[in-house]
Design an enzyme around this catalytic site. Structure first.
Site, short mmCIF file in Angstrom:
data_model
loop_
_atom_site.label_atom_id
_atom_site.label_comp_id
_atom_site.label_asym_id
_atom_site.label_seq_id
_atom_site.Cartn_x
_atom_site.Cartn_y
_atom_site.Cartn_z
CG HIS A 1 -0.01 -3.88 8.87
ND1 HIS A 1 -0.63 -4.45 7.78
CD2 HIS A 1 -0.99 -3.31 9.61
CE1 HIS A 1 -1.93 -4.24 7.87
NE2 HIS A 1 -2.17 -3.54 8.96
CG ASN B 1 -1.90 -1.14 1.21
OD1 ASN B 1 -2.31 -1.60 0.13
ND2 ASN B 1 -2.27 -1.64 2.37
CG HIS C 1 -10.74 -1.53 15.53
ND1 HIS C 1 -11.52 -1.61 14.41
CD2 HIS C 1 -10.01 -2.69 15.56
CE1 HIS C 1 -11.28 -2.74 13.77
NE2 HIS C 1 -10.37 -3.42 14.46
CE1 TYR D 1 -1.31 -0.13 11.35
CE2 TYR D 1 -1.96 -1.41 13.27
CZ TYR D 1 -2.18 -1.01 11.96
OH TYR D 1 -3.25 -1.50 11.27
CB CYS E 1 -11.73 -6.24 16.45
SG CYS E 1 -10.81 -6.07 17.99
CG HIS F 1 0.45 -7.05 10.58
ND1 HIS F 1 -0.20 -7.34 9.41
CD2 HIS F 1 -0.49 -6.52 11.40
CE1 HIS F 1 -1.48 -7.02 9.51
NE2 HIS F 1 -1.68 -6.51 10.71
CE1 TYR G 1 -5.54 -0.19 13.66
CE2 TYR G 1 -7.94 -0.15 13.77
CZ TYR G 1 -6.76 -0.77 13.39
OH TYR G 1 -6.80 -1.98 12.74
#
Length: 855
Positions: free
Chosen positions: A206, A149, A351, A274, A353, A226, A333
């Site tokens: 990542h 990305n 977030h 991250y 999840c 990651h 995040y």
């Protein structure tokens, strides 16, 4: 305030959980770099372990419904399902209730992951097949084609030196430096190796690296994470298992201010994902990261000034299973930003999840925007109201104390957030509002004791932009003001016109609000351009890093002093090709070549590229072509081709063989001096069997030339150094001549040497060469020649005479040169050339010019 996105607790079929994948990541040195140094644990037998485990689960299940939610996922008839969910239960127990850690660690002592959980290999997805030809991107980039990305790398400016790190080939971290005064580059170098996307694994973005410099000048890069690898065991900082792949790793430069070589430091969790980092006014470095996969806390590591290691992590947030639906987990995040020498602002979003690893691809379950601030002097966190916030932060605390924008009753998804620095100093958060119809950055600001949201971003109110034809542009994607305004404002901007073309342009304004394009540098269709400002110590923008991505093509660019700066550009060119000490690097990654004085046939010449050669001598218009399959490093190498039929017919008199008729060669620049000049040359050749068939004439493939004195009308002479491929193997020679006007073409003296190995040993593979030479043609004999082939020193001649008594320096040549009578030549010949580096810098080393990572 909270909106639950219903996720029914159902059993997942094991076929969806255990897809096979053939990859092997047994990288011993990386494993060792991540393995903590611990005292030996007391071994626990299997029976004792399961007894104690069952007792703990029974104890905590009385108040914690997560255990029953996880066990409900087990398919009773499927042993693989049982093993998988045992692993998930173990990780939850290990991270949520630390008393289990000693029990588990005692049981696992001496066992590998597969001994405890005999699961099939996880399937993280395979790499996408790249097209045969990548979409064409503009010239001027400083990286190879980047996978994954879009990202703009991470940069650190120390005085006049800009350090840039980015995720490069196979997601390994790369680093380069650029002098903002001399515009000289070093690198890019591959700093270390990542586990993230090796083998059959898909490219994962990542693992993007960060770079910081400590107070002693050592450079630190953190990268590659990651979620960690299964074989790393259970994560003590998380309730979530590693299911994405890739260890977070930390490396530090072996020498201060030196980006050529790094070593591993074992001080951070390998499970992290991250990275963001900042160096504070007192020299402390703060690294922010998530301590695992989605259902993991966010933490920060601190490296105190004067040290080279991070301290133990401080947990900022903690994931919270939902009480009514414990299969779901509320987490965050976060995005930190240094706002002063002692403060870091942190924006974050909620977030939602789940343990089922079902991800909402429409909204990505990202909700709300929050704000807090870290005072690094005290180590305390505060909200916008100035209240001290105790750690760790959970969703209930965040909603109660730090909520800046409530999106739960709106159609918008706050996909990302960022702190905003306002001139007023008031707390502010930017958030990217997304719907199916639009994406738009907006701001929430804290005014008069309360948050106001849906505000325009700073500098955008009443802002206008007109292109070179005076047409209004409404879609301004980014605008960075450069320097300090003095009568007029100058900026660079990325915008998209009504036809969907994306532009990168220089713009000017008299008032800082109404802007006019003065030069459109790029205009690209179906292309994404991202921009990152480079700030000096005063906080002024001195340039930008661009990411340009079009389909599978993606590269980074540095815009500085009104143009794209790239490695290999001439920092200073003197008379007749002599240069100041500069490292020149040519690996043909820009799709061609350029020279200060191109001549004759010039296939592949691109005048827009850096002038990395002094001149060329190419027999025909097919003597050079780009090669994409046989490559030493990067995406391209040079294929050099020589035709044996009627060689005299191409240059000059067709009845006479011209010097250029014998060659397919590139020539480098001259050293800045002659007597005492030291030069380093690195390069790689690929000698194909078919292209180097035995002939009466040998293949001279590298030379160092002298510079005949024009003022004396001196005739040309044999090169003072040469390397030749023969039917028997490789050999070389060096020459010297102390005479100001050389009496012969052959020098005053000659010495020969043989390179070990038969010719066959050097065919059909890349052969790496590094040569270190010092010129001394006098009787003092302080010259030397050192030659390495494939990293092994094969020539070490010290205290010798070498070179000619010329006015101007020596210069190198690479390619093919056939001397003597060519009438007996029976074949066309070709070879491949890559990874050329050359410098006469006094402090240069082997590492500066050695060929880099092979493809």
């Amino acid at each position: 305030m909270k909106i639950k996105k219903k996720a029914t607790i159902v059993r997942l079929k094991s076929a969806g959980l255990f897809k096979t994948a053939a990859f092997g990541l047994a990288i011993s040195f990386l494993t060792a770099a991540c393995a903590p140094t611990e005292t030996p644990k007391e071994t626990i037998s299997e029976n004792d372990f399961y007894t104690q485990r069952a007792a703990l689960i029974a104890k905590y299940s009385k108040t914690d419904d997560v255990f029953s939610a996880l066990r409900a996922q087990i398919e009773p008839s499927d042993p693989a399902s049982k093993q998988y969910w045992q692993w998930r239960v173990d990780q939850y127990l290990y991270g949520q209730y630390p008393e289990y850690q000693q029990i588990y660690d005692g049981f696992k002592e001496g066992k590998k992951f597969e001994n405890i959980y005999p699961l099939v290999k996880e399937d993280l997805g395979s790499k996408k097949t790249l097209p045969d030809a990548l979409p064409k991107l503009p010239k001027g980039h400083f990286t190879e084609n980047l996978p994954g990305n879009p990202h703009r790398g991470w940069q650190y400016l120390d005085g006049d030196t800009l350090y840039i790190t980015y995720q490069g080939k196979l997601t390994d971290p790369y680093v380069a430096s650029y002098d903002v005064v001399t515009q000289e580059w070093k690198g890019p170098f591959r700093a270390a190796e990542s586990t993230l996307s090796k083998g059959d694994r898909k490219i994962d973005s990542h693992g993007r690296p960060i770079i910081e410099m400590d107070t002693q000048g050592y450079l630190h890069i953190v990268y590659g994470g990651h979620g960690g690898e299964r074989e790393d065991g259970l994560n003590p900082l998380s309730i979530d298992t590693p299911h994405a792949g890739g260890r977070m790793l930390h490396v530090v430069s072996k020498k201060p201010y030196d980006i050529s070589e790094f070593k591993y430091v074992d001080d951070i969790t390998p499970f992290a994902s991250y990275t963001k980092s900042y160096k504070m006014g007192n020299g402390d470095i703060y690294l922010f990261t998530r301590a695992g996969t989605h259902k993991s806390p966010w933490v920060y590591y601190k490296m105190p000034a004067g040290t080279k290691r991070f301290e133990k992590p401080v947990i900022i947030t903690w994931p919270t299973p939902q009480s009514d639906e414990p299969i779901n987990v509320d987490t965050f995040y976060i995005n930190p930003l240094k706002i002063s020498d002692t403060e870091i602002a942190i924006s974050f979003l909620w977030h939602e999840c789940n343990f089922l690893e079902i991800h909402d691809k429409e909204t990505y379950a990202r909700i709300n925007a929050y704000y807090m601030r870290l005072d690094t002097n005290s180590g305390l966190f505060f909200n916008a109201q100035g209240e001290n916030i105790d750690l760790p932060i959970t969703i209930d605390v965040a909603n109660d104390k730090m909520l800046a924008f409530d999106s739960t009753d709106r159609e918008e998804t706050p996909f990302g957030t960022s702190p905003v620095i306002l001139k007023s100093g008031q707390p502010a958060v930017a958030y990217e509002a997304r719907t199916k119809a639009y994406r738009e950055w907006r701001m929430a600001a804290f005014n008069n004791g309360q948050w106001q949201h849906s505000l325009p971003m700073p500098g955008t109110v009443n802002r206008t932009l007109k292109d070179e034809e005076n047409k209004s542009i409404s879609n301004i994607l980014d605008l960075v003001v450069l320097g300090t305004p003095s009568g007029k404002h100058t900026a660079v901007t990325v915008y998209r016109d009504a036809d969907g073309t994306t532009y990168f342009s220089t713009v000017e304004s008299s008032n800082g609000t109404d802007w006019k394009v003065v030069n459109a540098h790029l205009a690209l269709d179906n292309t994404r351009i991202q921009m990152e400002a480079i700030k000096d110590d005063a906080g002024l923008n001195i340039g930008v890093i661009l990411n340009i991505k079009k389909g599978a093509a993606q590269r980074l660019y540095l815009w500085h002093e009104g143009e794209f700066q790239r490695p290999g550009q001439l920092a200073s060119t003197g008379v007749d090709g002599a240069t100041d000490a500069t490292l020149f690097h040519e690996s043909f990654e820009n799709g061609g070549w350029n020279a200060a004085s191109p001549r004759g046939f010039t296939p592949g010449l691109d005048n827009a590229l850096a002038k990395n050669f002094m001149f060329n001598q190419l027999q025909t218009d097919s003597a050079f072509s780009l090669e994409q399959n046989i490559v030493r490093s990067g995406d391209y190498s040079a294929k050099l081709y020589w035709k044996h039929k009627a060689p005299a017919s191409y240059n000059g008199d067709p009845q006479k063989i011209d010097n250029v008729d014998r060659k397919a060669m590139f020539h480098g620049f001259k050293t800045s001096k002659v007597l005492g000049a030291e030069a380093w040359y690195g390069f790689s050749f690929y000698f194909p069997s078919e292209g180097t068939r035995n002939e009466p004439n040998n293949w001279l493939f590298f030379q160092i030339h002298g510079s005949a004195d024009k003022r004396l009308k001196e005739h040309s002479r044999n090169p003072p150094f040469s390397l030749t491929l023969t039917p028997e193997g490789m050999r070389g020679a060096w020459k010297w001549d102390p005479h100001e006007l050389s009496p012969t073409r052959h020098g005053d003296g000659t010495a020969h040497f043989e390179i070990p190995g038969k010719k066959q040993a050097y065919l059909d593979r890349w052969v790496d060469f590094v040569l270190h030479a010092k010129v001394d043609y006098t009787q003092a004999s302080t010259g030397f020649l050192e030659l390495w082939v494939d990293g092994k020193k094969v020539l070490d001649k010290q205290n010798i005479r070498f070179g000619y008594n010329d006015d101007k320096g020596i210069y190198p040549s690479w390619g093919m040169y056939f001397n003597g009578d060519l009438s007996g030549m029976q074949n066309d010949h070709y070879l491949y050339l890559d990874e050329i580096r050359m410098t006469d810098a006094t402090d240069a080393t082997y590492e500066d010019v050695a060929p880099r990572l092979s493809k």
